[in-house]
Write an enzyme that holds these catalytic residues in place. Structure first.
Site, PDB file in Angstrom:
ATOM      1  N   ASP A  51      29.545  42.189  32.075  1.00 53.41           N
ATOM      2  CA  ASP A  51      29.966  40.717  31.278  1.00 53.41           C
ATOM      3  C   ASP A  51      30.866  39.832  32.254  1.00 53.41           C
ATOM      4  O   ASP A  51      31.508  38.965  31.709  1.00 53.41           O
ATOM      5  CB  ASP A  51      30.323  40.734  30.035  1.00 53.41           C
ATOM      6  CG  ASP A  51      29.370  41.712  29.096  1.00 53.41           C
ATOM      7  OD1 ASP A  51      28.217  41.516  29.397  1.00 53.41           O
ATOM      8  OD2 ASP A  51      29.911  42.276  28.503  1.00 53.41           O
ATOM      9  N   LYS A  54      27.931  37.338  35.731  1.00 55.27           N
ATOM     10  CA  LYS A  54      26.868  37.690  36.749  1.00 55.27           C
ATOM     11  C   LYS A  54      25.616  36.304  36.835  1.00 55.27           C
ATOM     12  O   LYS A  54      24.952  35.962  37.623  1.00 55.27           O
ATOM     13  CB  LYS A  54      26.233  39.192  36.970  1.00 55.27           C
ATOM     14  CG  LYS A  54      27.429  39.944  37.173  1.00 55.27           C
ATOM     15  CD  LYS A  54      26.900  41.466  36.953  1.00 55.27           C
ATOM     16  CE  LYS A  54      26.550  41.773  35.544  1.00 55.27           C
ATOM     17  NZ  LYS A  54      27.526  41.891  34.751  1.00 55.27           N
ATOM     18  N   GLY A  78      22.992  41.362  29.260  1.00 59.91           N
ATOM     19  CA  GLY A  78      22.906  40.135  28.485  1.00 59.91           C
ATOM     20  C   GLY A  78      23.413  39.286  29.541  1.00 59.91           C
ATOM     21  O   GLY A  78      24.554  39.087  29.731  1.00 59.91           O
ATOM     22  N   HIS A  79      22.843  38.456  30.401  1.00 56.23           N
ATOM     23  CA  HIS A  79      23.141  37.643  31.329  1.00 56.23           C
ATOM     24  C   HIS A  79      22.994  36.269  30.910  1.00 56.23           C
ATOM     25  O   HIS A  79      21.834  35.740  30.419  1.00 56.23           O
ATOM     26  CB  HIS A  79      22.415  37.608  32.614  1.00 56.23           C
ATOM     27  CG  HIS A  79      22.836  39.039  33.243  1.00 56.23           C
ATOM     28  ND1 HIS A  79      22.209  39.504  34.363  1.00 56.23           N
ATOM     29  CD2 HIS A  79      23.504  40.078  32.588  1.00 56.23           C
ATOM     30  CE1 HIS A  79      22.941  40.493  34.717  1.00 56.23           C
ATOM     31  NE2 HIS A  79      23.292  41.242  33.835  1.00 56.23           N
ATOM     32  N   GLN A 261      25.546  45.173  34.484  1.00 53.93           N
ATOM     33  CA  GLN A 261      26.482  46.020  34.125  1.00 53.93           C
ATOM     34  C   GLN A 261      27.897  45.873  35.194  1.00 53.93           C
ATOM     35  O   GLN A 261      27.836  44.763  35.826  1.00 53.93           O
ATOM     36  CB  GLN A 261      26.323  47.539  34.067  1.00 53.93           C
ATOM     37  CG  GLN A 261      25.447  47.754  32.876  1.00 53.93           C
ATOM     38  CD  GLN A 261      23.919  47.748  33.084  1.00 53.93           C
ATOM     39  OE1 GLN A 261      23.531  48.048  33.788  1.00 53.93           O
ATOM     40  NE2 GLN A 261      23.318  47.157  32.125  1.00 53.93           N
ATOM     41  N   LEU A 369      38.713  31.886  34.776  1.00 49.08           N
ATOM     42  CA  LEU A 369      40.125  31.211  35.000  1.00 49.08           C
ATOM     43  C   LEU A 369      40.627  30.261  33.823  1.00 49.08           C
ATOM     44  O   LEU A 369      41.811  30.372  33.568  1.00 49.08           O
ATOM     45  CB  LEU A 369      40.369  30.577  36.361  1.00 49.08           C
ATOM     46  CG  LEU A 369      41.722  30.530  36.828  1.00 49.08           C
ATOM     47  CD1 LEU A 369      42.494  31.633  36.833  1.00 49.08           C
ATOM     48  CD2 LEU A 369      41.677  29.620  38.093  1.00 49.08           C
TER      49      LEU A 369
HETATM   50  P1  GDP Z   1      27.070  38.929  32.665  1.00 40.60           P
HETATM   51  O1  GDP Z   1      26.394  39.817  31.655  1.00 40.60           O
HETATM   52  O2  GDP Z   1      27.798  39.281  33.764  1.00 40.60           O
HETATM   53  O3  GDP Z   1      26.008  37.721  33.271  1.00 40.60           O
HETATM   54  O4  GDP Z   1      28.104  38.003  31.804  1.00 40.60           O
HETATM   55  P2  GDP Z   1      27.740  37.555  30.181  1.00 40.60           P
HETATM   56  O5  GDP Z   1      26.813  36.371  30.223  1.00 40.60           O
HETATM   57  O6  GDP Z   1      27.263  38.795  29.440  1.00 40.60           O
HETATM   58  O7  GDP Z   1      29.217  37.245  29.635  1.00 40.60           O
HETATM   59  C1  GDP Z   1      29.866  36.129  30.496  1.00 40.60           C
HETATM   60  C2  GDP Z   1      30.032  34.842  29.458  1.00 40.60           C
HETATM   61  O8  GDP Z   1      31.156  33.951  30.021  1.00 40.60           O
HETATM   62  C3  GDP Z   1      28.955  34.220  28.896  1.00 40.60           C
HETATM   63  O9  GDP Z   1      28.992  33.634  27.731  1.00 40.60           O
HETATM   64  C4  GDP Z   1      28.976  32.776  30.098  1.00 40.60           C
HETATM   65  O10 GDP Z   1      28.576  31.855  29.702  1.00 40.60           O
HETATM   66  C5  GDP Z   1      30.681  32.507  29.937  1.00 40.60           C
HETATM   67  N1  GDP Z   1      31.254  32.026  31.288  1.00 40.60           N
HETATM   68  C6  GDP Z   1      30.676  32.526  32.742  1.00 40.60           C
HETATM   69  N2  GDP Z   1      31.652  31.806  33.381  1.00 40.60           N
HETATM   70  C7  GDP Z   1      32.603  31.263  32.838  1.00 40.60           C
HETATM   71  C8  GDP Z   1      33.784  30.675  33.161  1.00 40.60           C
HETATM   72  O11 GDP Z   1      34.257  30.535  34.278  1.00 40.60           O
HETATM   73  N3  GDP Z   1      34.514  30.112  31.966  1.00 40.60           N
HETATM   74  C9  GDP Z   1      34.469  30.167  30.699  1.00 40.60           C
HETATM   75  N4  GDP Z   1      34.920  29.703  29.900  1.00 40.60           N
HETATM   76  N5  GDP Z   1      32.998  30.898  30.374  1.00 40.60           N
HETATM   77  C10 GDP Z   1      32.289  31.533  31.612  1.00 40.60           C
HETATM   78  P1  IMO Z   2      25.721  42.942  31.596  1.00 41.51           P
HETATM   79  O1  IMO Z   2      24.633  43.126  32.820  1.00 41.51           O
HETATM   80  C1  IMO Z   2      28.876  45.341  29.430  1.00 41.51           C
HETATM   81  C2  IMO Z   2      27.923  49.346  28.191  1.00 41.51           C
HETATM   82  C3  IMO Z   2      27.920  49.853  26.666  1.00 41.51           C
HETATM   83  C4  IMO Z   2      28.273  51.192  26.736  1.00 41.51           C
HETATM   84  C5  IMO Z   2      27.853  51.675  27.948  1.00 41.51           C
HETATM   85  C6  IMO Z   2      26.504  52.536  27.809  1.00 41.51           C
HETATM   86  O2  IMO Z   2      25.842  42.126  30.646  1.00 41.51           O
HETATM   87  O3  IMO Z   2      27.326  43.011  32.314  1.00 41.51           O
HETATM   88  P2  IMO Z   2      23.956  52.068  27.529  1.00 41.51           P
HETATM   89  O4  IMO Z   2      23.040  51.177  26.616  1.00 41.51           O
HETATM   90  O5  IMO Z   2      23.910  51.134  29.216  1.00 41.51           O
HETATM   91  O6  IMO Z   2      23.850  53.359  27.613  1.00 41.51           O
HETATM   92  O7  IMO Z   2      25.579  51.870  27.263  1.00 41.51           O
HETATM   93  O8  IMO Z   2      27.644  50.548  28.817  1.00 41.51           O
HETATM   94  N1  IMO Z   2      27.274  48.416  28.856  1.00 41.51           N
HETATM   95  C7  IMO Z   2      27.583  47.215  29.048  1.00 41.51           C
HETATM   96  N2  IMO Z   2      28.642  46.514  28.860  1.00 41.51           N
HETATM   97  N3  IMO Z   2      27.835  44.469  29.888  1.00 41.51           N
HETATM   98  C8  IMO Z   2      26.537  45.144  30.162  1.00 41.51           C
HETATM   99  O9  IMO Z   2      25.737  44.617  30.748  1.00 41.51           O
HETATM  100  C9  IMO Z   2      26.400  46.471  29.680  1.00 41.51           C
HETATM  101  N4  IMO Z   2      25.489  47.365  29.509  1.00 41.51           N
HETATM  102  C10 IMO Z   2      25.737  48.280  29.165  1.00 41.51           C
HETATM  103  O10 IMO Z   2      28.571  48.926  25.841  1.00 41.51           O
HETATM  104  O11 IMO Z   2      29.926  51.319  26.689  1.00 41.51           O
HETATM  105 MG    MG Z   3      26.553  40.491  29.818  1.00 40.87          MG
END
Ligand code: GDP
Ligand code: IMO
Ligand code: MG
Length: 481
Positions: A51, A54, A78-79, A261, A369
């Site tokens: 999270d 990416k 979840g991206h 991840q 940041l």
């Molecule tokens: P990922 O799984 O690595 O793609 O990240 P997620 O989408 O799960 O979580 C990142 C969250 O941070 C999302 O809600 C993005 O919209 C948000 N996000 C990404 N970059 C920034 C940033 O620079 N500032 C803020 N405030 N939010 C951001």
């Molecule tokens: P993105 O791509 C954050 C965590 C789960 C759990 C562990 C194992 O959005 O960064 P699983 O269902 O993979 O067997 O769970 O990994 N986990 C993540 N945490 N971001 C993710 O994906 C994750 N995918 C799995 O919460 O701790």
């Molecule tokens: Mg995510």
């Protein structure tokens, strides 16, 4: 006449000589711009516990790339991409899909829940997104209904010791892959084979699935029919994706490999057993996309300016109480996939330096940041200490040590300014710049991109971005005004 042996030696020498000639300089040295055309493979990985942002970084790079490839994980990911105020949450679809016509690949290393994928395709089309450039590896493994049931059952059995998985069937699916009992995308195209393989996969699971004996999802015929239907929908997208990606690379086109991840969730290198069941580190891009190590030229690590973690497991810089609540609220730290509140903590530079080592990071993108505004002082963990007073400057490889380690910090002055409109380093308050300098120096990887809000335009390209294959779009400075 040359013997076969000497021919072999000659070819090897030529390859080595060729490799030396085009070997890129070690980061963070500056690469001459002329090398750009010869540096087409860029891996984007999470450098923390997932999270990190990416999706946003990949979407930005995708604008100038020719192909975007997911190489591991599944719909545990979840991206999020935010464009013009509209939010897109992708689970299986590569984060390049919003760029019409770009090749988007779900590689062989991904585990696919075909229901989630077909739903995601429907949803994107409903929202007007062109999806015809998607290609799915015929060798990717499928998440079956029994994988999800086993994921639930496994967690229930662990009770208080649960991993906190996303319960999407990821672990059991990768387990079947390793046990050679997996069902692959190509099996969806042949009813007889599909049914036979389901029977074979179910057989050794009979005991663990006994509590679900009457569950309609486990009925052989309806499961086969359901999956055949997915096969019909997905057939036009199924391809030899390794070949497609290599063709692009051979033409010196830019390919972005999008990780899911993060390094600390890696099954080999992360906080085992509190990890996912795949390898989110950059090396896995080769295996999960079907390319060779020499096809990767840059590795971008994405890290938040602080740290979050979903699920159980050690987290040496975790914060609890009102400060944690404030950080969680300000950062909107709730899981994209499960909606769970994310655990939050200060930047962990011990773990980040470990991630840099595991991935050979050539660049860092520091996101969020803006969320640190108002926290004073800002803390960054520079070493761990255990209950007995022992100090660890490297990430401990022993589980027991890690479970008893807590972070020791340096404190830096905070800032209060709203960063969301900053578009260049000089727009940032000095305290924010100082923090970024400290992080880059500690980890010894240049920061090329800084996130100051969720929107795709809310980024700062640093001076170090002059040295990377895909830098700022030409209109970035203009969009700052
Ligand atoms: P990922 O799984 O690595 O793609 O990240 P997620 O989408 O799960 O979580 C990142 C969250 O941070 C999302 O809600 C993005 O919209 C948000 N996000 C990404 N970059 C920034 C940033 O620079 N500032 C803020 N405030 N939010 C951001
Ligand atoms: P993105 O791509 C954050 C965590 C789960 C759990 C562990 C194992 O959005 O960064 P699983 O269902 O993979 O067997 O769970 O990994 N986990 C993540 N945490 N971001 C993710 O994906 C994750 N995918 C799995 O919460 O701790
Ligand atoms: Mg995510």
């Amino acid at each position: 006449m040359l013997s076969l042996v000497s021919l072999g030696v000659k070819a090897t020498r030529e390859r080595q000589a060729g490799h030396q000639a085009r070997k890129p300089p070690a980061a963070p040295a500056r690469a001459p711009p002329t090398l750009r055309a010869a540096m087409p493979g860029i891996v984007v990985v999470g450098a923390q516990w997932g999270d990190e942002g990416k999706g946003k970084v990949t979407d930005m790079l995708a604008e100038r790339a020719d192909a975007i490839v997911r190489f591991q994980g599944g719909n545990n990911a979840g991206h999020t991409i935010v464009r013009n105020g509209t939010t897109w949450k992708l689970h299986l679809m590569p984060s390049g899909i919003l760029h019409p016509g770009k090749l988007c690949v779900i590689g062989n290393g991904v585990v696919i829940d075909p229901k989630v994928l077909t739903d995601e395709l429907d949803e994107l089309r409903r929202r007007g997104v062109e999806t015809s450039a998607l290609r799915i590896s015929a060798n990717a493994h499928l998440i079956m209904p029994y994988h999800m049931l086993l994921d639930h059952a496994g967690e229930a059995k662990l009770g208080k010791l649960e991993i906190g998985t996303t319960r999407r069937g990821i672990g059991p699916c990768y387990a079947d892959k390793a046990a050679r009992l997996g069902i692959r995308v190509q099996d969806l195209l042949d009813e007889k084979i599909l049914k036979k393989k389901i029977v074979a996969a179910l057989d050794p699971k009979r005991l663990s699935l006994r509590p679900y004996a009457k569950d309609p999802r486990l009925d052989l015929q309806s499961m086969t029919d359901e999956y055949l239907t997915y096969g019909h929908v997905l057939e036009p997208y199924i391809a030899d994706t390794s070949r497609l990606v290599l063709e692009r690379l051979d033409r010196n086109e830019m390919v972005v490999f999008e990780g899911a991840q993060g390094a600390m969730l890696d099954i080999d290198h992360g906080t085992y057993p509190f990890v996912t069941s795949s390898n989110p580190v950059a090396g896995a891009a080769c295996i999960g996309a079907g390319v060779g190590p020499k096809d990767i030229d840059e590795v971008w690590g994405v890290a938040k300016a602080y740290v979050t973690r979903v699920g159980a497991g050690p987290f040496p810089t975790e914060i609890e109480g009102p400060l944690a609540d404030e950080m969680r609220e300000r950062g909107g730290e709730y899981g994209t996939t499960t909606g769970r509140p994310r655990r939050v903590g200060w930047m962990d530079l011990v773990a980040l330096r470990y991630a840099a080592r595991l991935n050979s990071l050539t660049a860092l993108a520091i996101t969020k940041l803006d969320v640190l505004a108002g926290f004073d002082p800002i803390r960054a963990c520079v070493r761990y200490r255990n209950d007995e007073g022992a100090e660890f400057t490297d990430f401990p490889y022993h589980q027991t040590v890690l479970h008893h380690a807590s972070g020791e910090y340096i404190e830096m002055p905070g800032f209060t300014e709203d960063l969301s409109e900053c578009r260049s380093e000089t727009d940032l308050p000095e305290a924010a710049r100082e923090y970024l300098r400290f992080v880059a120096d500690f980890v010894r990887v240049p920061i090329v991109l800084v996130g100051v809000g969720p929107g795709r335009e809310q980024v700062i390209w640093t001076e170090a971005a002059d040295n990377v294959a895909i830098g700022p779009p030409t209109d970035h400075a203009a969009s700052a005004t």
